[in-house]
Design an enzyme around this catalytic site. Structure first.
Site, PDB file in Angstrom:
ATOM      1  N   ASP A  49       0.820  -1.221   0.000  1.00 59.23           N
ATOM      2  CA  ASP A  49       0.000   0.000   0.000  1.00 59.23           C
ATOM      3  C   ASP A  49       0.851   1.267   0.000  1.00 59.23           C
ATOM      4  OD1 ASP A  49      -2.181  -1.803   0.365  1.00 59.23           O
ATOM      5  OD2 ASP A  49      -1.916  -1.700   2.534  1.00 59.23           O
ATOM      6  N   GLU A 250     -11.512  -0.097  -3.471  1.00 59.95           N
ATOM      7  CA  GLU A 250     -10.658   0.445  -2.410  1.00 59.95           C
ATOM      8  C   GLU A 250      -9.623   1.372  -3.029  1.00 59.95           C
ATOM      9  OE1 GLU A 250      -8.745  -2.949  -0.687  1.00 59.95           O
ATOM     10  OE2 GLU A 250      -8.008  -3.691  -2.610  1.00 59.95           O
ATOM     11  N   ASN A 313      -4.836  -7.824  -4.782  1.00 52.20           N
ATOM     12  CA  ASN A 313      -5.406  -6.485  -4.705  1.00 52.20           C
ATOM     13  C   ASN A 313      -4.418  -5.467  -5.279  1.00 52.20           C
ATOM     14  OD1 ASN A 313      -3.506  -6.328  -2.596  1.00 52.20           O
ATOM     15  ND2 ASN A 313      -4.819  -4.975  -1.398  1.00 52.20           N
ATOM     16  N   GLU A 384      24.502   5.936   4.497  1.00 51.82           N
ATOM     17  CA  GLU A 384      24.028   4.929   5.435  1.00 51.82           C
ATOM     18  C   GLU A 384      24.145   3.543   4.795  1.00 51.82           C
ATOM     19  OE1 GLU A 384      23.222   5.695   8.602  1.00 51.82           O
ATOM     20  OE2 GLU A 384      23.868   7.692   7.966  1.00 51.82           O
ATOM     21  N   GLU A 386      22.327   1.137   5.112  1.00 49.69           N
ATOM     22  CA  GLU A 386      20.999   0.683   4.718  1.00 49.69           C
ATOM     23  C   GLU A 386      20.491   1.407   3.474  1.00 49.69           C
ATOM     24  OE1 GLU A 386      20.499   3.716   8.120  1.00 49.69           O
ATOM     25  OE2 GLU A 386      21.837   2.047   7.614  1.00 49.69           O
ATOM     26  N   ASN A 408      17.781   5.401  13.259  1.00 54.85           N
ATOM     27  CA  ASN A 408      18.915   4.862  12.514  1.00 54.85           C
ATOM     28  C   ASN A 408      18.799   3.342  12.380  1.00 54.85           C
ATOM     29  OD1 ASN A 408      21.389   4.776  11.211  1.00 54.85           O
ATOM     30  ND2 ASN A 408      22.571   4.754  13.101  1.00 54.85           N
ATOM     31  N   GLN A 409      19.123   2.854  11.189  1.00 54.30           N
ATOM     32  CA  GLN A 409      19.119   1.426  10.903  1.00 54.30           C
ATOM     33  C   GLN A 409      20.552   0.945  10.687  1.00 54.30           C
ATOM     34  OE1 GLN A 409      15.790  -0.423  10.515  1.00 54.30           O
ATOM     35  NE2 GLN A 409      15.622   1.392  11.821  1.00 54.30           N
ATOM     36  N   ASP A 506      27.004   0.194   9.869  1.00 48.52           N
ATOM     37  CA  ASP A 506      26.217   1.413  10.090  1.00 48.52           C
ATOM     38  C   ASP A 506      26.288   2.386   8.919  1.00 48.52           C
ATOM     39  OD1 ASP A 506      24.753   3.443  11.353  1.00 48.52           O
ATOM     40  OD2 ASP A 506      26.539   4.290  12.273  1.00 48.52           O
TER      41      ASP A 506
END
Length: 648
Positions: A49, A250, A313, A384, A386, A408-409, A506
């Site tokens: 979504d 929807e 969907n 980063e 990530e 932070n990831q 990191d």
């Protein structure tokens, strides 16, 4: 965010690539986003979504937290949507490299999200939508979500990634809101802020008639609504208006083009449809007012099953970025690649959208190729870990690494042969000289091979990752690189011994003396400092300035910097450049005479001539400040310098 165990991911990747498990140098395979493609946007976790918000040169996507569900025997279940209690966020400046911002723990009822849920009244968070509005001279962000099919809530924040709060402590829209009577499913919000600053909220869906609706009820459900938002974006004004969207199921969407308002939605699947309103596709209506009335014009995006072999969907969002129009939607491509059948688990995709000169919308061609990259990545900025275009074998999770962005990831579940890659990093004609990474390893460590163009491409350098003494005990390490010039895809390939997790990751950054941006103010340990029971040395190479400081094997030895000058008061990042052959040594850290950190650990860098970096966060005043570090054991690491920057 969902996590398959590291061993399972490794086995899947190896099976897919037909590589024996004992071949340590084999690279893990991508799941669904193949190298060179832009779709799906991510495949290390799911996201359903999707709704797009553009802000300050980035696209932010907010998604329902699709997570895999399993039977007791470990087999995959069909998606029941029981895990849709958070909102996943990713963003990109170039449409190909995406940064994972983790999960917003939205639902908070009955201890949802481990008791950390923000909206304590809500049991779910479906189909998010986001907006930004300048209020009293400051940009404020608003995140709307569906509490299942029973109402719409709102969270607020001062940045597009949070932290988020619940400003009203209840649903913003319910079936008791004026004009909402008759809505079967009060969900799937879309939000729009017009040029005059007025906000509008769109929601609704479903077909009247229960399990046996009539043809008329399918053809004209009259279950979509639009309502004007208050100036604060957390209240509503007046009564909702009905949008008579033919065959709606929807998925409200809204955008403005050439002064016209386009309401789009997912067409339902049942009953007899005319040829211009095909089942399961995205239809659209046009109006001269954001409140309608809207007139049906046509359709522009077929069901994902037509393009990818996995239907289900449909959900979309239309947005403009860098003067181009796009549609983001979900499809079951990642789960199809993993499990080979439709199970209802969705992933985000983007393709271009084109308006015709008469205002109609051309049919969109969805595909794995996706959209072209709109700008190159700057490898001389902090990136980063990530953030990546493609990956093999890794996962992401929340990180406690200091100095990082909000929520932070870190890249985790790193095993031998796993990798991440960024698309089109621009090194310039001069090229990069060094590469550094912020890493943490409880045991073992490993290496990061910096490869160009492909997972087995030319080796620009190899970074040794030492054991740092803990999975959240962070160390910045650096290595020289060669050959990184021009615009290249960069692959960071992780290697190490054994079958266990090697380390956490990191961020990373290349440097070039002519291209590297400012990185704060550096203060040498051996000059303009006050030393107590510590001595200046030049024995081990690799230091900056005229030497480094040895604490001289005495408890209570210290280094004090007395001239740290800041423009503003606030939290600062202090990066220590140090060397330590083995073990862990601790220091107390004082700012302006007050102890801020006690027994702060400094992990081994591997040798006295290997210089690592460690970041801590401390408060400082504007103007001149002092910082003192004091040994708490019988010795400390050799200290080269500190660099002070503002915190993220």
């Amino acid at each position: 965010m969902y996590r398959l165990c590291g061993i399972t991911l490794l086995v899947i990747a190896l099976i897919l690539s037909c590589v024996p498990i004992n071949q340590a140098s084999a690279a893990s395979s991508a799941i669904a986003k193949q190298i060179g493609n832009a779709n799906p946007l991510i495949d290390h976790h799911l996201g359903a979504d999707p709704f797009a918000l553009t802000y300050n040169g980035r696209v932010y996507l907010y998604m329902s937290s699709d997570n895999y569900e399993y039977n007791s025997d470990g087999s995959i279940k069909d998606n029941t949507f029981a895990n849709l209690k958070s909102v996943f966020v990713i963003s990109s400046a170039d449409m190909v490299n995406w940064t994972d911002h983790g999960a917003i723990p939205v639902a908070g009822a009955n201890g949802a999200n481990g008791g950390q849920g923000i909206a304590k009244w809500a049991g779910a968070s479906w189909a998010p939508a986001a907006a930004v509005k300048n209020i009293n001279g400051k940009d404020k962000f608003f995140l709307y979500f569906a509490n299942g099919t029973g109402g719409i809530g709102v969270l607020t924040a001062d940045s597009p990634v949070g932290p988020w709060t619940d400003p009203i402590g209840k649903a913003l829209l319910t079936t008791n809101t004026p004009g909402m009577a008759g809505v079967v499913w009060l969900f799937d919000p879309a939000v729009f802020v017009d040029d005059d600053g007025t906000g509008y909220l769109y929601a609704g869906g479903g077909i009247p008639g229960g399990s046996n609706p009539t043809q008329e009820q399918r053809a004209n459900p009259k279950t979509a609504r639009v309502i004007k938002l208050g100036a604060d974006m957390t209240s509503v004004v007046g009564s909702a208006s009905t949008i008579d969207a033919p065959f709606i199921l929807e998925d409200s969407g809204i955008h403005k083009y050439n002064g016209k308002y386009y309401y789009s939605y997912c067409i339902n699947f049942g009953g007899v449809h005319p040829s211009n309103i095909p089942p399961g596709e995205i239809g659209y209506m046009v109006s001269s007012s954001p409140m309608g009335p809207f007139t049906y014009e046509g359709h522009f995006l077929k069901n994902p099953g037509v393009f990818f072999g996995a239907g289900g969907n449909h959900h979309h969002s239309v947005f403009q970025f860098n003067n181009e129009w796009y549609v983001v939607y979900h499809a079951q491509t990642v789960s199809l690649a993993l499990y080979g059948s439709e199970k209802g688990y969705r992933s985000p995709h983007i393709n271009k959208l084109q308006h015709n000169t008469n205002g109609t919308i051309q049919e969109v061609t969805a595909n794995y190729a996706g959209v072209p990259q709109v700008s190159n990545l700057n490898p001389y900025n902090r990136v980063e870990a990530e953030t990546f275009a493609w990956n093999g074998g890794i996962q992401t999770e929340n990180s406690n690494a200091p100095g990082g962005p909000i929520n932070n990831q870190q890249v985790t579940q790193i095993h031998n042969g796993d990798w991440v890659a960024v698309s089109k990093a621009d090194f310039g004609s001069g090229g990069a000289q060094t590469f550094k990474a912020h890493v943490a390893s409880a045991s073992g460590g490993g290496k990061i091979e910096i490869r160009l163009d492909s997972v087995s491409g030319p080796l620009a350098g190899t970074l040794n990752v030492p054991t740092t003494g803990g999975s959240q005990n962070w160390l910045e390490v650096e290595t020289a690189v060669t050959g990184a010039t021009g615009v290249r895809n960069v692959f960071l390939v992780f290697t190490g011994s054994g079958s266990g997790q090697l380390f956490n990751f990191d961020y990373w950054q290349f440097s070039n003396t002519s291209s590297s941006p400012g990185t704060g103010t550096t203060y040498e340990a051996e000059s303009s400092t006050q030393l107590t029971n510590a001595v200046i040395e030049t024995i081990y190479p690799g230091y900056t300035g005229t030497g480094y400081v040895n604490f001289n094997a005495l408890t209570g030895s210290s280094i004090e910097w007395n001239n740290i000058n800041n423009m503003t008061t606030g939290t600062k990042n202090v990066k220590f450049r140090y060397a330590l052959e083995s073990g862990t040594r601790t220091l107390d850290i004082y700012v302006n005479g007050t102890k801020i950190l006690s027994n702060e650990p400094f992990s081994a860098t591997g040798s006295w001539s290997t210089w690592g970096e460690k970041i801590v966060q401390v408060p400082m005043n504007s103007g001149m400040n002092t910082l003192r570090i004091v040994t708490t054991g019988t010795e400390g690491p050799n200290m080269d310098n500190i660099t002070v920057t503002a915190s993220f």
